[in-house]
Motif scaffolding. Structure first.
Motif, short mmCIF file in Angstrom:
data_model
loop_
_atom_site.label_atom_id
_atom_site.label_comp_id
_atom_site.label_asym_id
_atom_site.label_seq_id
_atom_site.Cartn_x
_atom_site.Cartn_y
_atom_site.Cartn_z
N VAL A 1 108.76 78.66 80.83
CA VAL A 1 108.94 77.62 79.81
C VAL A 1 109.68 76.42 80.40
N LEU A 2 110.76 76.70 81.12
CA LEU A 2 111.58 75.61 81.64
C LEU A 2 110.83 74.82 82.70
N ARG A 3 110.02 75.47 83.49
CA ARG A 3 109.26 74.75 84.52
C ARG A 3 108.24 73.81 83.89
N ASP A 4 107.74 74.16 82.71
CA ASP A 4 106.83 73.25 82.01
C ASP A 4 107.57 72.01 81.51
N GLU A 5 108.86 72.17 81.23
CA GLU A 5 109.67 71.06 80.71
C GLU A 5 110.25 70.19 81.83
N MET A 6 110.50 70.78 82.99
CA MET A 6 111.19 70.08 84.06
C MET A 6 110.44 70.27 85.37
N SER A 7 109.92 69.20 85.91
CA SER A 7 109.14 69.30 87.14
C SER A 7 110.01 69.40 88.39
N ASP A 8 111.29 69.04 88.26
CA ASP A 8 112.16 69.01 89.45
C ASP A 8 113.21 70.11 89.41
N LEU A 9 112.88 71.24 88.81
CA LEU A 9 113.83 72.34 88.69
C LEU A 9 113.80 73.22 89.93
N GLU A 10 114.98 73.49 90.50
CA GLU A 10 115.12 74.43 91.61
C GLU A 10 115.87 75.66 91.11
N VAL A 11 115.37 76.83 91.44
CA VAL A 11 115.96 78.09 90.97
C VAL A 11 116.21 79.01 92.16
N THR A 12 117.42 79.56 92.22
CA THR A 12 117.75 80.60 93.19
C THR A 12 118.06 81.87 92.43
N LEU A 13 117.38 82.95 92.78
CA LEU A 13 117.55 84.23 92.08
C LEU A 13 118.40 85.19 92.91
N PHE A 14 119.22 85.97 92.20
CA PHE A 14 120.06 86.97 92.84
C PHE A 14 119.85 88.31 92.13
N GLY A 15 119.59 89.35 92.92
CA GLY A 15 119.39 90.68 92.33
C GLY A 15 118.08 91.29 92.77
N ARG A 16 117.57 92.20 91.93
CA ARG A 16 116.33 92.91 92.24
C ARG A 16 115.33 92.77 91.09
N ASP A 17 114.07 92.63 91.46
CA ASP A 17 112.96 92.54 90.50
C ASP A 17 112.00 93.69 90.80
N PRO A 18 112.36 94.92 90.44
CA PRO A 18 111.58 96.09 90.90
C PRO A 18 110.17 96.17 90.33
N ARG A 19 109.88 95.48 89.22
CA ARG A 19 108.55 95.55 88.61
C ARG A 19 107.71 94.31 88.91
N GLY A 20 108.23 93.41 89.74
CA GLY A 20 107.46 92.24 90.14
C GLY A 20 107.20 91.25 89.03
N ALA A 21 108.13 91.14 88.10
CA ALA A 21 107.94 90.25 86.96
C ALA A 21 107.86 88.79 87.36
N LEU A 22 108.53 88.43 88.45
CA LEU A 22 108.64 87.03 88.85
C LEU A 22 107.60 86.61 89.89
N THR A 23 106.73 87.52 90.27
CA THR A 23 105.78 87.24 91.34
C THR A 23 104.89 86.04 91.01
N ARG B 1 124.32 104.00 89.40
CA ARG B 1 125.26 103.47 90.38
C ARG B 1 124.64 102.36 91.22
N SER B 2 123.41 102.59 91.69
CA SER B 2 122.77 101.54 92.50
C SER B 2 122.43 100.33 91.65
N ALA B 3 122.08 100.55 90.38
CA ALA B 3 121.81 99.42 89.48
C ALA B 3 123.07 98.59 89.27
N GLY B 4 124.21 99.26 89.10
CA GLY B 4 125.47 98.55 88.96
C GLY B 4 125.84 97.79 90.22
N SER B 5 125.54 98.38 91.39
CA SER B 5 125.83 97.70 92.66
C SER B 5 124.98 96.44 92.80
N VAL B 6 123.70 96.54 92.48
CA VAL B 6 122.81 95.38 92.56
C VAL B 6 123.31 94.27 91.63
#
Length: 316
Positions: free
Chosen positions: A26-48, A65-70
């Motif tokens: 949604v935000l990318r449709d509103e803003m053409s000059d948006l830069e995004v840096t992601l931190f963490g894990r996307d195990p299901r590939g939602a952001l691909t 425990r590993s989820a909390g660490s991530v």
């Protein structure tokens, strides 16, 4: 210079990656000059599909425990980036507090962890819905946050009310661009104690606080059963609630899906959606990204960057 968001994906077992992906589309449709840096894990590939990849130094094996660490390390990395000037605002997807604790972090939630990592002297938890189900905005600062109810009367001191209200006043003026914020203190006891019939905190604690806040025009103590209605009617720009449940019950009743958690007092804006990890909704069609959309928009607004319009993002 493009707007730059630092986004943590939260607990990788939850809906954080999905709501982030839907909201960013949604935000990318509103803003053409948006830069995004992601931190963490996307195990299901939602952001691909958005051509974005999350970075994590921590392996994820599916355990709490590993989820909390991530999740915890993602927050640390985002704060490091923000303090180094690599982003305009941090937006955090939901974490699972027991998993964070199991992974070794002692803080009960985002607010307390961000305070330590940023070296802030004081922080505040503000729930902000710039548009609610009743139309007008509602902003509620929780003077005490993740503490047992039995501890609240001892924690709600004159000094706490003064310091939290001053913090709120300054951030409403400087980041929300409200020139003369109107703030009300929500009472602790029923009917604001009715002249001492139901407790003495309103006279003993709130009275001296209001004297010290007189130059800011703060009103109170206003009973909980009327203060939020008055704020929704436009009488106040924000309410200081003495404890978590009284503020959150009112806020989520009228603002759920539109609400944003804002951490005040940090050297950078930080926002988050008003819901949890929703493990039971992962991978289903019932995921609602609207609160994450509002968190992204408000983060940019508080950073002084452009924000888009506010179309209904439910069901994205």
């Amino acid at each position: 210079m493009p707007a730059r968001l630092l986004v943590t994906l939260g607990d990788p077992r939850g809906i954080g990656p999905e709501v982030t992906a839907r909201a960013l589309s949604v935000l990318r449709d509103e803003m053409s000059d948006l830069e995004v840096t992601l931190f963490g894990r996307d195990p299901r590939g939602a952001l691909t599909g958005l051509d974005l990849e999350a970075a994590s130094e921590v392996d994820f094996d599916g355990s709490p425990r590993s989820a909390g660490s991530v999740a915890g390390r993602a927050i640390e990395a985002a704060v490091e980036a923000a303090l180094a000037g690599h982003g305009d605002a941090i937006v955090t997807a939901p974490i699972h507090k027991p998993a964070l604790r199991e992974a070794g972090w002692s803080e009960p939630g985002h607010t307390e962890l961000l305070m330590r990592l940023a070296g802030a002297d004081q922080v505040g938890m503000l729930m902000a819905a710039e548009q609610t189900g009743l139309g007008g905005p509602l902003r509620v600062l929780l003077a005490t946050t993740h503490v047992p109810l039995r501890d609240v009367p001892d924690l709600v001191t004159t000094e706490l009310l003064v310091s939290q209200t001053r913090l709120l006043f300054g951030e409403l003026r400087d980041r929300f661009a409200i020139p003369s914020p109107r703030i009300a203190l929500c009472a602790l006891n029923p009917h604001a104690s009715d002249a001492g019939l139901f407790g003495d905190e309103e006279a003993r604690v709130f009275g001296p606080a209001l004297e010290r806040l007189a130059e800011l025009g703060v009103v109170g103590p206003v009973p909980a059963d009327t203060v939020f209605t008055r704020a929704l009617g436009g009488e106040f720009d924000a309410v200081v609630a003495p404890y978590h449940a009284v503020g959150m019950a009112a806020f989520k009743t009228v603002g759920f899906g539109r609400g944003v958690n804002v951490t005040l007092g940090l050297p950078f804006p930080r926002t988050s959606p008003d819901h949890g990890t929703a493990f039971d909704r992962v991978g289903t069609d019932s995921i609602d990204a609207s609160s994450m959309v509002e968190a992204l928009r408000l983060g940019l607004r508080l950073a002084g960057r452009a924000g888009g319009a506010s179309p209904d993002a439910r069901g994205l």
